[in-house]
Write an enzyme that holds these catalytic residues in place. Structure first.
Site, short mmCIF file in Angstrom:
data_model
loop_
_atom_site.label_atom_id
_atom_site.label_comp_id
_atom_site.label_asym_id
_atom_site.label_seq_id
_atom_site.Cartn_x
_atom_site.Cartn_y
_atom_site.Cartn_z
CD GLU A 1 7.79 -56.55 146.28
OE1 GLU A 1 8.70 -55.85 145.71
OE2 GLU A 1 7.36 -57.87 145.69
NE ARG B 1 34.43 -71.05 160.06
CZ ARG B 1 35.68 -70.35 159.92
NH1 ARG B 1 35.76 -69.08 160.39
NH2 ARG B 1 36.85 -71.27 160.05
N1 4FN Z 1 16.13 -59.50 149.59
C1 4FN Z 1 18.78 -55.71 145.20
C2 4FN Z 1 17.96 -54.68 144.77
C3 4FN Z 1 16.65 -54.48 145.16
C4 4FN Z 1 16.07 -55.67 146.09
C5 4FN Z 1 16.84 -56.83 146.19
C6 4FN Z 1 16.29 -58.10 146.86
C7 4FN Z 1 13.97 -60.01 150.02
C8 4FN Z 1 12.33 -58.57 151.27
C9 4FN Z 1 14.46 -57.67 150.25
C10 4FN Z 1 19.01 -59.64 149.19
C11 4FN Z 1 20.39 -59.74 148.71
C12 4FN Z 1 21.10 -59.85 149.85
C13 4FN Z 1 19.32 -59.76 152.89
C14 4FN Z 1 18.19 -56.87 145.53
C15 4FN Z 1 19.21 -59.70 151.51
C16 4FN Z 1 18.38 -59.67 150.45
C17 4FN Z 1 20.74 -59.87 151.06
C18 4FN Z 1 17.09 -59.53 150.65
C19 4FN Z 1 12.41 -59.67 150.60
C20 4FN Z 1 13.17 -57.42 150.69
C21 4FN Z 1 14.66 -58.84 149.53
C22 4FN Z 1 20.53 -54.46 144.01
C23 4FN Z 1 20.95 -56.20 145.64
C24 4FN Z 1 20.31 -56.83 143.29
C25 4FN Z 1 14.33 -58.85 148.29
C26 4FN Z 1 20.12 -55.77 144.53
N2 4FN Z 1 21.29 -59.82 152.35
N3 4FN Z 1 14.98 -57.74 147.44
O1 4FN Z 1 16.70 -58.90 146.74
O2 4FN Z 1 16.62 -59.54 151.72
O3 4FN Z 1 20.42 -59.63 153.21
#
Ligand code: 4FN
Length: 246
Positions: free
Chosen positions: A117, A155
């Site tokens: 989370e 790159r």
């Molecule tokens: N994601 C959203 C809203 C709430 C949660 C998430 C989500 C991975 C650890 C973060 C996701 C997307 C692009 C890291 C998404 C990114 C991540 C990324 C990411 C587990 C917590 C989590 C509103 C964006 C849909 C899970 C929206 N770029 N939580 O994906 O790490 O870098």
């Protein structure tokens, strides 16, 4: 030389994916270094635990502050400068080519990848300079985003691409999509290659490619043309010019 240290629970992913192709070659040449660091190696727990239940309750687990902080301290202890620390997070600004160009000017970047989370907020406050996202969708972890960032920043580092493929030729550089590409055979499923590309007329080929890029961008990704003042009338005249080149 650009060094990426990656704080992750899945260091093998980076060794496998970034060990091949252009990025793998750049690492072997010593132009970039990708150093995945297993956060679990810094757990003080006898079962190597790195996550725990969230205060306040609710679903899932949270990555503990201590193993991440100790991994970070281990990385910086022998340095006389502070590397740029980036948390890959959906709460960050979305990565753009402009941001990639900015990051390519650093010598040392530490990337933190979340799982479950997310990460205990206090270690983020302590070590993170900046949060970056690769886009608005739900993922299971920050590893793929970190690899996307490493790929697009690397790159841009001199020597990573051959002169042939130098990023200075990128059409994304002027912000447009690429023109259509063709290779042999001349006829495929009854479709021939546009004859202008076989004409040997270099100025004409350049003009055709430029117009294709603009017209394609207009139809497929019009948002990339904002702040560029191209009207529908311009597009119609470019399309006419393209038809007349055939
Ligand atoms: N994601 C959203 C809203 C709430 C949660 C998430 C989500 C991975 C650890 C973060 C996701 C997307 C692009 C890291 C998404 C990114 C991540 C990324 C990411 C587990 C917590 C989590 C509103 C964006 C849909 C899970 C929206 N770029 N939580 O994906 O790490 O870098």
């Amino acid at each position: 030389m650009l060094r990426f240290d990656v704080l992750t629970l899945f260091p093998e992913l980076f060794r496998v994916v970034m060990g091949e192709s252009i990025i793998g070659r750049a690492q072997k040449k010593g132009i970039i270094e990708i150093n995945p660091v297993n956060i679990r190696d810094f757990s003080t727990d006898k079962h190597r635990k790195v996550d725990d239940y969230p205060y306040g309750g609710g679903k899932g687990m949270v990555m503990m502050a201590q193993p991440i902080y100790d991994a970070y301290l281990h990385l910086i202890k022998s340095l006389d400068y502070k590397p740029r620390v980036i948390y890959m997070s959906p709460q960050g600004k979305v990565l753009t080519q402009e941001k990639a160009i900015e990051l390519a000017s650093y010598n040392h970047i530490i990337l933190l990848c979340g799982h479950y989370e997310g990460v205990d907020e206090r270690v983020l406050e302590e070590i993170v300079d900046e949060e970056i996202s690769i886009g608005d969708y739900v993922l299971t972890g920050g590893e793929l985003p970190a690899m996307v960032l490493i790929d697009c920043v690397s790159r841009l580092v001199p020597g990573v691409l051959s002169d042939e493929n130098s990023f200075k030729e990128d059409s994304l550089y002027d912000g447009l999509l690429e023109y259509p590409q063709y290779t042999r055979p001349y006829i495929f499923n009854e479709k021939k290659v546009p004859d202008v590309l076989l004409s040997g007329h270099h100025a004409k080929i350049e003009r055709w490619r430029k117009l294709q890029s603009i017209v394609r961008t207009y139809y497929k990704r019009p948002e990339l043309l904002k702040d560029r003042n191209i009207s529908p009338e311009d597009i119609r005249s470019f399309e006419e010019e393209l038809r007349n080149m055939e």
